[in-house]
Every structure is written in C-alpha cells, then in structure tokens.
Design a protein around this motif. Structure first.
Motif, mmCIF file in Angstrom:
data_model
loop_
_atom_site.group_PDB
_atom_site.id
_atom_site.type_symbol
_atom_site.label_atom_id
_atom_site.label_comp_id
_atom_site.label_asym_id
_atom_site.label_seq_id
_atom_site.Cartn_x
_atom_site.Cartn_y
_atom_site.Cartn_z
ATOM 1 N N ARG A 188 0.829 -1.203 0.000
ATOM 2 C CA ARG A 188 0.000 0.000 0.000
ATOM 3 C C ARG A 188 0.866 1.255 0.000
ATOM 4 N NH1 ARG A 188 -2.690 -2.759 4.382
ATOM 5 N NH2 ARG A 188 -3.979 -4.313 3.378
ATOM 6 N N LEU A 189 2.035 1.178 0.635
ATOM 7 C CA LEU A 189 2.946 2.317 0.630
ATOM 8 C C LEU A 189 3.502 2.574 -0.761
ATOM 9 C CD1 LEU A 189 5.039 1.490 3.824
ATOM 10 C CD2 LEU A 189 3.262 3.221 3.602
ATOM 11 N N TRP A 190 3.558 1.531 -1.562
ATOM 12 C CA TRP A 190 4.180 1.640 -2.879
ATOM 13 C C TRP A 190 3.239 2.054 -3.983
ATOM 14 C CZ3 TRP A 190 6.975 -3.668 -3.565
ATOM 15 C CH2 TRP A 190 7.910 -3.831 -2.564
ATOM 16 N N MET A 191 1.949 1.852 -3.799
ATOM 17 C CA MET A 191 1.027 1.952 -4.923
ATOM 18 C C MET A 191 1.161 3.252 -5.716
ATOM 19 S SD MET A 191 -0.385 -0.721 -5.524
ATOM 20 C CE MET A 191 -0.164 -2.258 -4.672
ATOM 21 N N ILE A 192 1.357 4.355 -5.042
ATOM 22 C CA ILE A 192 1.458 5.622 -5.761
ATOM 23 C C ILE A 192 2.711 5.657 -6.626
ATOM 24 C CG2 ILE A 192 1.798 8.115 -5.462
ATOM 25 C CD1 ILE A 192 0.008 7.869 -2.971
ATOM 26 N N GLN A 193 3.808 5.043 -6.127
ATOM 27 C CA GLN A 193 5.069 5.137 -6.846
ATOM 28 C C GLN A 193 5.497 3.800 -7.453
ATOM 29 O OE1 GLN A 193 7.204 6.811 -3.462
ATOM 30 N NE2 GLN A 193 7.362 8.708 -4.590
ATOM 31 N N ARG A 194 4.613 2.846 -7.519
ATOM 32 C CA ARG A 194 4.978 1.522 -8.011
ATOM 33 C C ARG A 194 5.265 1.528 -9.507
ATOM 34 N NH1 ARG A 194 2.653 -3.609 -9.490
ATOM 35 N NH2 ARG A 194 3.973 -5.232 -8.598
ATOM 36 N N LEU A 236 11.939 3.540 2.020
ATOM 37 C CA LEU A 236 11.122 4.572 2.651
ATOM 38 C C LEU A 236 11.434 4.628 4.145
ATOM 39 C CD1 LEU A 236 7.731 3.863 0.867
ATOM 40 C CD2 LEU A 236 9.408 5.638 0.330
ATOM 41 N N PRO A 237 11.293 5.795 4.771
ATOM 42 C CA PRO A 237 11.539 5.905 6.213
ATOM 43 C C PRO A 237 10.690 4.894 6.992
ATOM 44 C CG PRO A 237 11.243 8.074 5.245
ATOM 45 C CD PRO A 237 10.886 7.071 4.173
ATOM 46 N N PHE A 297 17.111 -3.003 8.757
ATOM 47 C CA PHE A 297 17.624 -2.857 7.396
ATOM 48 C C PHE A 297 18.394 -1.552 7.284
ATOM 49 C CE2 PHE A 297 13.716 -0.458 7.142
ATOM 50 C CZ PHE A 297 13.992 0.574 6.257
ATOM 51 N N ARG A 298 19.297 -1.529 6.334
ATOM 52 C CA ARG A 298 20.095 -0.332 6.105
ATOM 53 C C ARG A 298 19.412 0.520 5.035
ATOM 54 N NH1 ARG A 298 24.683 0.062 8.104
ATOM 55 N NH2 ARG A 298 25.201 -2.159 8.006
ATOM 56 N N ALA A 299 19.083 1.757 5.374
ATOM 57 C CA ALA A 299 18.464 2.667 4.407
ATOM 58 C C ALA A 299 19.408 2.848 3.226
ATOM 59 C CB ALA A 299 18.170 4.009 5.060
ATOM 60 N N GLY A 340 8.900 -0.195 3.065
ATOM 61 C CA GLY A 340 8.604 0.139 1.688
ATOM 62 C C GLY A 340 9.817 0.569 0.898
ATOM 63 N N ILE A 341 9.714 0.422 -0.407
ATOM 64 C CA ILE A 341 10.710 0.879 -1.365
ATOM 65 C C ILE A 341 9.954 1.612 -2.459
ATOM 66 C CG2 ILE A 341 12.483 0.183 -3.005
ATOM 67 C CD1 ILE A 341 12.830 -2.380 -1.331
#
Length: 111
Positions: free
Chosen positions: A9-15, A61-62, A70-72, A105-106
């Motif tokens: 859901r975090l990705w949908m806009i930028q997927r 994503l933050p 994980f490493r940003a 998210g990514i």
C-alpha cells in the motif's frame, strides 16, 4: 523477512513510473522474501518501448526499522536499450530481537 501486502500500500502511488506513453518501470514482484543478515535483490522490470536507455531512482522509505533491521539506501538503475530487467540490493541487519516478518517500503521514481 518480506515486503508484504501491507507494505505494498505504501508503494502503490510510486509503483509504476511511466516514461512518455510507451514505457513503464515497475517492481517485478509484489512481495520479496529474504533472510536476516543478508542482502536481498529487488528486481525491477521495464515494459513497453525498450529501444532506448532509461533510468529510474529507487529508495527505501523511512521506517522505525531503519538502521535496526535494514540499512536505508537509495540509488539509480540504468536500463540499457533492450534491457527488460535490472536489480538492486537492500541489506538486512542482524540483531538479537527475533521478528518473523518485517515490513518496509521501497519507492521507484523518475529522476
């Protein structure tokens, strides 16, 4: 660890990142599975007109897990002409706290 349906859901806009009307760059899968303490590969695919070169920026994503689980990271993937798939790596960190699942998210974005 995996990027689950909830993190999608975090990705949908930028997927999907469009280049004009003939090319789209998107994640090759909706969910990615990986093991703590290793790097995992995130595959990105290019659809449509692949006759020219294109590039896409990517970024984790933050998240409250950033720096703990994980490493940003961020970068740019460059697709050569006729190249349909490319990939980057995200490093998962090892710690003393067991977590059966981890969601973060990514994003993909046009430079």
């Amino acid at each position: 660890f995996f990027l689950s349906e909830a993190s999608q859901r975090l990705w949908m806009i930028q997927r999907h990142v469009s280049y004009g009307t003939t090319s789209v760059v998107q994640f090759a899968a909706r969910t990615f599975y990986a093991t703590e303490g290793l790097k995992f590969e995130v595959t990105v695919m290019r659809l449509g007109d692949t006759s020219g070169q294109c590039q896409v920026d990517w970024s984790t994503l933050p998240s409250p897990y950033e720096g703990k689980k994980f490493r940003a990271c961020h970068g740019t993937l460059v697709f050569a002409p006729r190249e349909n798939f490319n990939a980057f790596e995200v490093e998962l960190l090892t710690d003393e706290v067991f977590a059966s699942t981890l969601q973060f998210g990514i994003s993909l974005s046009k430079p």
